[in-house]
Design a protein around this motif. Structure first.
Motif, PDB file in Angstrom:
ATOM      1  N   GLU A  31       0.831  -1.209   0.000  1.00  0.00           N
ATOM      2  CA  GLU A  31       0.000   0.000   0.000  1.00  0.00           C
ATOM      3  C   GLU A  31       0.864   1.258   0.000  1.00  0.00           C
ATOM      4  N   TYR A  36      -1.914   4.588  -5.196  1.00  0.00           N
ATOM      5  CA  TYR A  36      -3.336   4.580  -4.878  1.00  0.00           C
ATOM      6  C   TYR A  36      -3.561   3.867  -3.549  1.00  0.00           C
ATOM      7  N   LYS A  37      -4.715   4.090  -2.968  1.00  0.00           N
ATOM      8  CA  LYS A  37      -5.098   3.424  -1.720  1.00  0.00           C
ATOM      9  C   LYS A  37      -5.941   2.204  -2.080  1.00  0.00           C
ATOM     10  N   ASN A  38      -5.351   1.025  -1.895  1.00  0.00           N
ATOM     11  CA  ASN A  38      -5.994  -0.220  -2.322  1.00  0.00           C
ATOM     12  C   ASN A  38      -7.437  -0.343  -1.869  1.00  0.00           C
ATOM     13  N   TRP A  39      -7.679  -0.249  -0.581  1.00  0.00           N
ATOM     14  CA  TRP A  39      -8.998  -0.561  -0.049  1.00  0.00           C
ATOM     15  C   TRP A  39     -10.007   0.531  -0.387  1.00  0.00           C
ATOM     16  N   GLU A  40      -9.575   1.773  -0.497  1.00  0.00           N
ATOM     17  CA  GLU A  40     -10.489   2.835  -0.935  1.00  0.00           C
ATOM     18  C   GLU A  40     -10.909   2.602  -2.387  1.00  0.00           C
ATOM     19  N   GLU A  41      -9.961   2.244  -3.232  1.00  0.00           N
ATOM     20  CA  GLU A  41     -10.264   1.987  -4.644  1.00  0.00           C
ATOM     21  C   GLU A  41     -11.154   0.758  -4.806  1.00  0.00           C
ATOM     22  N   LYS A  43     -13.265  -0.341  -2.589  1.00  0.00           N
ATOM     23  CA  LYS A  43     -14.594   0.074  -2.114  1.00  0.00           C
ATOM     24  C   LYS A  43     -15.351   0.842  -3.188  1.00  0.00           C
ATOM     25  N   LYS A  44     -14.629   1.613  -4.009  1.00  0.00           N
ATOM     26  CA  LYS A  44     -15.255   2.373  -5.096  1.00  0.00           C
ATOM     27  C   LYS A  44     -15.573   1.489  -6.302  1.00  0.00           C
ATOM     28  N   ASN A  46     -13.126  -0.330  -8.119  1.00  0.00           N
ATOM     29  CA  ASN A  46     -12.029  -0.374  -9.080  1.00  0.00           C
ATOM     30  C   ASN A  46     -11.563  -1.831  -9.237  1.00  0.00           C
TER      31      ASN A  46
END
Length: 137
Positions: A31, A36-41, A43-44, A46
């Motif tokens: 990370e 990029y932020k793995n878990w945020e992406e 969640k969106k 991606n």
């Protein structure tokens, strides 16, 4: 401690716990080296990030699978796992270097699923090579 590890259930719990903790640490390192932020992406939605992250998880778990099989102790298993992770991380940088026409991190962050898929396959494929190279007892 040695006597406890003679019980198969305790040995399994110990190997699992150390591997899980190492996986969390290694994912945190991944990370920090990606843009990029793995878990945020994820969640969106991606998919490219999900593929790349899934490949990393599978790759690290596969390396630990081999390190558990061919190690006599928790410390030896962790040592092989750390070495395998370092090689996997190095492979990620090589992938970035070998694609000078685009930035892997940027493409994955922009949900380029083709790049995410290739990143996944590289992580999984090389984890087999790394795992196979672990020296047996």
């Amino acid at each position: 401690m040695e006597a406890l590890l003679e019980l198969e259930i305790m040995k399994t719990a110990a190997y699992y716990s150390v591997s899980l903790l190492a996986l969390i640490v290694f994912l945190t390192i991944f990370e920090t080296v990606t843009k990029y932020k793995n878990w945020e992406e994820i969640k969106k939605g991606n998919i490219a990030v999900a593929l790349a992250t899934g490949g990393k998880i599978f790759g690290v778990a596969n390396i630990f699978r081999h390190s558990i099989e061919y190690s006599d102790s928790l410390l030896m298993m962790l040592g092989w796992g750390v070495l395998g992770f370092a090689l996997l991380l190095f492979s990620y940088f090589i992938f970035e270097f070998l694609t000078p026409s685009f930035k892997v991190d940027e493409e994955i962050a922009h949900d380029n699923r083709a790049v995410g898929f290739i990143a996944m396959v590289i992580s999984i494929g090389l984890s087999y090579v790394i795992g196979a190279s672990i020296i047996s007892r």
